[in-house]
Design a protein around this motif. Sequence first.
Motif, PDB file in Angstrom:
ATOM      1  N   ILE A   1      10.428  81.559  56.465  1.00  0.00           N
ATOM      2  CA  ILE A   1      11.771  81.052  56.762  1.00  0.00           C
ATOM      3  C   ILE A   1      11.858  79.616  56.242  1.00  0.00           C
ATOM      4  N   PRO A   2      12.272  79.419  54.983  1.00  0.00           N
ATOM      5  CA  PRO A   2      12.477  78.068  54.462  1.00  0.00           C
ATOM      6  C   PRO A   2      13.890  77.579  54.777  1.00  0.00           C
ATOM      7  N   ILE A   3      13.996  76.432  55.432  1.00  0.00           N
ATOM      8  CA  ILE A   3      15.282  75.880  55.851  1.00  0.00           C
ATOM      9  C   ILE A   3      15.539  74.581  55.078  1.00  0.00           C
ATOM     10  N   CYS A   4      16.685  74.483  54.437  1.00  0.00           N
ATOM     11  CA  CYS A   4      17.094  73.338  53.612  1.00  0.00           C
ATOM     12  C   CYS A   4      15.955  72.818  52.748  1.00  0.00           C
ATOM     13  N   GLY A   5      15.307  73.729  52.044  1.00  0.00           N
ATOM     14  CA  GLY A   5      14.207  73.369  51.163  1.00  0.00           C
ATOM     15  C   GLY A   5      14.552  73.619  49.709  1.00  0.00           C
ATOM     16  N   GLY A   6      13.537  73.899  48.914  1.00  0.00           N
ATOM     17  CA  GLY A   6      13.727  74.155  47.500  1.00  0.00           C
ATOM     18  C   GLY A   6      12.396  74.325  46.822  1.00  0.00           C
ATOM     19  N   ALA A   7      12.426  74.816  45.578  1.00  0.00           N
ATOM     20  CA  ALA A   7      11.197  75.022  44.816  1.00  0.00           C
ATOM     21  C   ALA A   7      11.559  75.279  43.366  1.00  0.00           C
ATOM     22  N   ASN A   8      10.545  75.339  42.514  1.00  0.00           N
ATOM     23  CA  ASN A   8      10.731  75.752  41.132  1.00  0.00           C
ATOM     24  C   ASN A   8      11.014  77.251  41.130  1.00  0.00           C
TER      25      ASN A   8
ATOM     26  N   TRP B   1      13.751  84.703  54.531  1.00  0.00           N
ATOM     27  CA  TRP B   1      15.105  84.424  55.022  1.00  0.00           C
ATOM     28  C   TRP B   1      15.337  82.931  54.810  1.00  0.00           C
ATOM     29  N   ILE B   2      16.242  82.614  53.899  1.00  0.00           N
ATOM     30  CA  ILE B   2      16.527  81.228  53.512  1.00  0.00           C
ATOM     31  C   ILE B   2      17.770  80.723  54.251  1.00  0.00           C
ATOM     32  N   PHE B   3      17.740  79.446  54.668  1.00  0.00           N
ATOM     33  CA  PHE B   3      18.882  78.818  55.335  1.00  0.00           C
ATOM     34  C   PHE B   3      19.211  77.484  54.657  1.00  0.00           C
ATOM     35  N   HIS B   4      20.503  77.151  54.639  1.00  0.00           N
ATOM     36  CA  HIS B   4      20.910  75.846  54.113  1.00  0.00           C
ATOM     37  C   HIS B   4      22.333  75.538  54.579  1.00  0.00           C
ATOM     38  N   GLY B   5      22.633  74.253  54.696  1.00  0.00           N
ATOM     39  CA  GLY B   5      23.989  73.803  54.972  1.00  0.00           C
ATOM     40  C   GLY B   5      24.694  73.502  53.658  1.00  0.00           C
ATOM     41  N   ALA B   6      25.910  74.010  53.491  1.00  0.00           N
ATOM     42  CA  ALA B   6      26.629  73.855  52.220  1.00  0.00           C
ATOM     43  C   ALA B   6      26.918  72.390  51.889  1.00  0.00           C
ATOM     44  N   LYS B   7      27.043  71.540  52.913  1.00  0.00           N
ATOM     45  CA  LYS B   7      27.385  70.140  52.697  1.00  0.00           C
ATOM     46  C   LYS B   7      26.181  69.210  52.852  1.00  0.00           C
TER      47      LYS B   7
ATOM     48  N   ASP C   1      19.350  73.390  63.131  1.00  0.00           N
ATOM     49  CA  ASP C   1      19.959  73.597  64.445  1.00  0.00           C
ATOM     50  C   ASP C   1      20.677  74.939  64.507  1.00  0.00           C
ATOM     51  N   ASN C   2      21.343  75.302  63.433  1.00  0.00           N
ATOM     52  CA  ASN C   2      22.027  76.586  63.370  1.00  0.00           C
ATOM     53  C   ASN C   2      21.042  77.731  63.216  1.00  0.00           C
ATOM     54  N   ALA C   3      20.053  77.532  62.366  1.00  0.00           N
ATOM     55  CA  ALA C   3      19.077  78.592  62.120  1.00  0.00           C
ATOM     56  C   ALA C   3      18.316  78.960  63.392  1.00  0.00           C
ATOM     57  N   PHE C   4      17.953  77.952  64.175  1.00  0.00           N
ATOM     58  CA  PHE C   4      17.143  78.205  65.365  1.00  0.00           C
ATOM     59  C   PHE C   4      17.868  79.031  66.425  1.00  0.00           C
ATOM     60  N   VAL C   5      19.192  79.032  66.391  1.00  0.00           N
ATOM     61  CA  VAL C   5      19.936  79.816  67.389  1.00  0.00           C
ATOM     62  C   VAL C   5      20.444  81.139  66.822  1.00  0.00           C
ATOM     63  N   GLU C   6      20.028  81.477  65.618  1.00  0.00           N
ATOM     64  CA  GLU C   6      20.360  82.803  65.088  1.00  0.00           C
ATOM     65  C   GLU C   6      19.720  83.848  66.003  1.00  0.00           C
ATOM     66  N   PRO C   7      20.523  84.779  66.547  1.00  0.00           N
ATOM     67  CA  PRO C   7      19.984  85.710  67.547  1.00  0.00           C
ATOM     68  C   PRO C   7      18.870  86.611  67.028  1.00  0.00           C
TER      69      PRO C   7
END
Length: 266
Positions: A184-191, A205-211, A248-254
């Motif tokens: 679960i990579p959250i607001c990360g990145g890679a080559n 399962w990847i998570f990110h904030g659009a802004k 914060d949003n990812a951690f409360v995903e049911p």
Amino acid sequence: MSNKIIIRLLITFLSLNLVFNHVAAQDLSLYQKQTFIKNNDTLNYRILFPENYDPEKKYPLVLFMHGAGERGNDNEKQLVHGSKLFLNDSIRKQYPAIVIFPQCPENSFWANVKFDFSDGKREFHFQSDGEPTRPLALVQGLVKDFTAKKKVDTKRIYVMGLSMGGMATFELLWRNPKTFAAAIPICGGANAETAKKYAKKTAIWIFHGAKDPVVPADFSRTMYKSLQDYGANVKYTEYPEVEHNSWDNAFVEPDLLSWLFSKSLK
């Protein structure tokens, strides 16, 4: 409302706040302080064992990689984000697991990333080869050493992380393509090219904030597309109005932890 009532309410509020803070601190103390030493280098980490831990049983292992703001040498700050997820009573009963939070030293970085600060902008250049940073090499050594000595279900080793730790999550996957069942990579990145090394092995399962003004969401979008192209079992959740703190949003995903613990290496 009289002054006496106001004072009583204030005292009650302060008392409850003290109780809450005490319980929170007490909960975090369940993460035992440990150190891993290799070649005269030391890695601080905190570890949470399952309730009623049985050393003869095999348990899933969760590795959590913190962000840049939690770096240090106190072996405490890395628990700021994510640690309470695994202290929830229902989670501990439903998903008994060993959880490890390593801590990156203050002036180091988990991932092998080159930074460019030209024109007043910060750019990230993710590497696709070369040696890992010293802290990440220690983390890899810790996981290998721990799984060799303890009863770990090696088909159910997981990694998750946020920001700098999200970058580390992707890097750990390509450096160790047969180790992690899910990530679960959250607001990360890679080559993006590194995705081919683990796409068929690990569920992601990847998570990110659009802004996100710190780590651009395009990094996660690019990784999602690359993983799809290489046939990965990958999901991507983007929060339209969220900035950097998408964890914060990812951690409360049911379904977050039920999804994680359902994965196993084939």
